[in-house]
Motif scaffolding. Structure first.
Motif, PDB file in Angstrom:
ATOM      1  N   ASN A  39       0.820  -1.204   0.000  1.00  0.00           N
ATOM      2  CA  ASN A  39       0.000   0.000   0.000  1.00  0.00           C
ATOM      3  C   ASN A  39       0.859   1.260   0.000  1.00  0.00           C
ATOM      4  O   ASN A  39       0.465   2.301  -0.526  1.00  0.00           O
ATOM      5  CB  ASN A  39      -0.930  -0.012   1.217  1.00  0.00           C
ATOM      6  N   SER A  79      -2.787  14.939   2.404  1.00  0.00           N
ATOM      7  CA  SER A  79      -2.499  13.684   3.110  1.00  0.00           C
ATOM      8  C   SER A  79      -2.659  13.831   4.617  1.00  0.00           C
ATOM      9  O   SER A  79      -2.950  12.853   5.304  1.00  0.00           O
ATOM     10  CB  SER A  79      -1.083  13.197   2.776  1.00  0.00           C
ATOM     11  N   GLY A  82      -6.231  13.146   5.192  1.00  0.00           N
ATOM     12  CA  GLY A  82      -6.473  11.718   5.002  1.00  0.00           C
ATOM     13  C   GLY A  82      -6.014  10.907   6.190  1.00  0.00           C
ATOM     14  O   GLY A  82      -6.705   9.988   6.647  1.00  0.00           O
ATOM     15  N   SER A  83      -4.851  11.256   6.712  1.00  0.00           N
ATOM     16  CA  SER A  83      -4.319  10.544   7.874  1.00  0.00           C
ATOM     17  C   SER A  83      -5.219  10.738   9.088  1.00  0.00           C
ATOM     18  O   SER A  83      -5.461   9.806   9.856  1.00  0.00           O
ATOM     19  CB  SER A  83      -2.905  11.043   8.183  1.00  0.00           C
ATOM     20  N   ALA A  86      -8.311   8.695   8.695  1.00  0.00           N
ATOM     21  CA  ALA A  86      -8.027   7.261   8.740  1.00  0.00           C
ATOM     22  C   ALA A  86      -8.174   6.695  10.133  1.00  0.00           C
ATOM     23  O   ALA A  86      -8.617   5.558  10.318  1.00  0.00           O
ATOM     24  CB  ALA A  86      -6.615   6.994   8.206  1.00  0.00           C
ATOM     25  N   SER A  98     -10.011   0.286   6.209  1.00  0.00           N
ATOM     26  CA  SER A  98      -9.180   1.453   5.926  1.00  0.00           C
ATOM     27  C   SER A  98      -8.341   1.248   4.678  1.00  0.00           C
ATOM     28  O   SER A  98      -8.143   2.172   3.884  1.00  0.00           O
ATOM     29  CB  SER A  98      -8.270   1.755   7.133  1.00  0.00           C
ATOM     30  N   ALA A 102      -8.639   3.693   1.439  1.00  0.00           N
ATOM     31  CA  ALA A 102      -7.432   4.325   0.893  1.00  0.00           C
ATOM     32  C   ALA A 102      -7.292   4.013  -0.590  1.00  0.00           C
ATOM     33  O   ALA A 102      -6.987   4.894  -1.411  1.00  0.00           O
ATOM     34  CB  ALA A 102      -6.196   3.847   1.661  1.00  0.00           C
ATOM     35  N   GLY A 132      -6.095   9.540  -0.169  1.00  0.00           N
ATOM     36  CA  GLY A 132      -5.716   8.132  -0.229  1.00  0.00           C
ATOM     37  C   GLY A 132      -4.318   7.890   0.299  1.00  0.00           C
ATOM     38  O   GLY A 132      -4.074   6.924   1.034  1.00  0.00           O
ATOM     39  N   PHE A 135      -4.363   8.136   4.117  1.00  0.00           N
ATOM     40  CA  PHE A 135      -4.866   6.888   4.693  1.00  0.00           C
ATOM     41  C   PHE A 135      -3.764   5.837   4.736  1.00  0.00           C
ATOM     42  O   PHE A 135      -3.580   5.136   5.737  1.00  0.00           O
ATOM     43  CB  PHE A 135      -6.041   6.362   3.866  1.00  0.00           C
ATOM     44  N   GLY A 136      -3.030   5.724   3.633  1.00  0.00           N
ATOM     45  CA  GLY A 136      -1.961   4.727   3.570  1.00  0.00           C
ATOM     46  C   GLY A 136      -0.866   4.981   4.579  1.00  0.00           C
ATOM     47  O   GLY A 136      -0.371   4.059   5.234  1.00  0.00           O
TER      48      GLY A 136
END
Length: 500
Positions: A39, A79, A82-83, A86, A98, A102, A132, A135-136
């Protein structure tokens, strides 16, 4: 990102051990760590492909340097959001969900970017890709940490960093794969190729990857957790002991969150302030050396150096990407044998020298300088930027301190990536690289005077160290209070269990 900004609390596993006294690790654990690390390739792929498509998009849409910088740098900003999102999905719906979210954000984002016919639509797609990626960044190391025994956690969590560098190489390689296509089609195809890995991740989540046993235990689904743990650890291990220690870690983590709000970060004591200076400082330093900015604009740098063929920069990109990937493995191994401080100092000194070479070089020496820069980054600052924060932050502040470090790291990346071209146009390439070399030297001074050697030292040792150098014992007292409080509750639980 060697150790996660959000790695789970440690617990130690009892059971069958290998000849050297450590727990054997199963092939199933390696498989799951490998799947999760894939990922991280998404972030690397975006860096690599953006290096190739950035100039094409700038030409097709008639963008200014500032607009192109915004396109590149905004990913780091999005990001962060996103984090943050998440964590809620991760804790509420599980780690597997999750991964899927992502992947979907990334897929939709690259499709929109590839279909865009205006800068506004392009930026909408960029926003979704950024979510995305965020999330990763949050979920990959969490999952790896939660399916891995404690003594292997540091090594396997570094697979996320390796995944990023594999993704960079793949992103660079698209320039070769689609070489010769009409430019307006070429950059769209290169972006759309970014949907392949997220699709693979969705398939792996649905067919191979189970839910994290730690999350299952937290949700009271202990039978499911036991079945997964029995596959993660070799026969003969005491799975009940594993589950009890996970419960202990969860209880300590929960109590730490209850007892310590954000005031512990916003209004820190002397010891906490010094921890934050070191941990957050190193996280910011990773971006202050300019690595994201340099990687995103490598094509511009190579053309500026005098490479005038179409394929020449692509060939050099592949060599640089593979070199950086190789030295990540070297750095990961050396940290455990040579220590943290020496590698950071060597890394920064090497980058300062490399940046000076680039500043004053011709075509050949520019390539040599870039190769040295990426190599020196990968043996120290690259894999170590998250290793240090994970080792210096005390248990009682770790979750919030790691969040602060992550946000500061991404903000620094956004600023550097969003101003690099403008700064080079205003000051000139030579001055920009000399400025970055000067920053590396200043960071060497920071590391020399403020960074303690953390190799082989426990969290308790680090808490004592910061208490001693600041003459502040409040942090130690908070850790003791947290430990004693949990111990009383655990003994009471055991007593009630024996009576029943």
């Amino acid at each position: 990102m060697t150790d996660s900004p959000h790695v789970a609390g440690e617990y130690h596993i009892h059971g069958e051990q290998s000849h050297n006294g450590s727990l054997k690790i199963t092939q199933y654990t390696y498989l799951l760590a490998f799947c999760a690390a894939l990922n991280s390739c998404n972030l690397g792929y975006d860096i690599g492909v953006s290096t190739n498509v950035g100039p094409m998009i700038e030409e097709e849409f008639g963008l200014s340097s500032s607009e192109r910088e915004l396109f590149i740098g905004s990913l780091n900003l999005w990001s962060i959001f996103g984090s943050s999102m998440a964590h809620w999905i991760c804790d509420t719906y599980g780690r597997r969900s999750s991964f899927i979210v992502a992947a979907l954000f990334f897929i939709v984002g690259v499709i929109i970017m590839g279909l865009s016919n205006s800068y506004a639509i392009l930026m909408i797609g960029r926003f979704l890709v950024g979510l995305g990626v965020g999330f990763g960044l949050a979920i990959d190391p969490i999952y790896i940490a939660e399916v891995t025994p404690a003594q292997y956690r540091g090594e396997l969590v570094t697979w996320s960093e390796i995944g990023i560098n594999v993704g960079i190489v793949l992103g660079f390689a698209t320039g070769f794969f689609f070489y010769g296509y009409e430019q307006s089609i070429q950059w769209r195809l290169m972006l759309w190729m970014g949907a392949v890995l997220p699709l693979v991740m969705i398939v792996l989540v649905l067919t191979v990857m189970p839910e994290s046993p730690r999350w299952l235990i937290k949700k009271g689904r202990e039978q499911e957790a036991r079945q997964i743990l029995e596959r993660l650890y070799p026969p003969g291990n005491d799975i009940s002991a594993v589950m009890n220690e996970i419960k202990e870690a969860l209880d300590v983590e929960t109590r730490a969150k209850q007892d310590n709000g954000w005031d512990v970060i916003l209004y820190p004591t002397k010891a906490v302030r010094r921890m934050l200076l070191v941990g957050v400082g190193i996280a910011i330093a990773q971006q202050l050396v300019g690595v994201d900015a340099i990687q995103n604009y490598l094509i511009d740098l190579l053309k500026e150096s005098g490479i005038d063929s179409d394929r020449g920069p692509l060939e050099v990109l592949m060599v640089l990407g593979l070199l950086k990937l190789g030295f990540v493995f070297v750095g990961g191994k050396l940290f455990d044998t040579r220590g943290r401080r020496p590698l950071f100092l060597i890394s920064l000194a090497g980058m300062a020298l490399s940046l000076t070479i680039i500043a004053y070089s011709n075509e050949t020496m520019t390539i040599v300088g870039l190769a040295l820069y990426l190599s020196f980054f990968s043996i120290g600052m690259g894999p170590g930027a998250w290793l240090i924060p994970s080792e210096v932050f005390a248990t009682s502040i770790r979750a919030k301190a790691m969040s602060a470090a992550t946000i500061c790291n991404r903000v620094a990346a956004t600023v550097l990536s969003s101003t690099f071209l403008t700064a080079s146009e205003y000051f000139g390439w030579t001055q920009v690289f000399l400025m970055l070399a000067g920053i590396c030297i200043l960071l060497m001074i920071f590391v020399y005077f403020f960074l303690p050697e953390t190799k082989g030292r426990s969290l308790e040792d680090m808490s004592k160290y910061f208490a001693q150098i600041t003459n502040d014992t409040s942090l130690i007292q908070a850790e003791i209070k947290l430990s004693q409080s949990f111990q009383r509750e655990y003994e009471s639980f055991q007593l009630d269990h024996e009576i029943s």
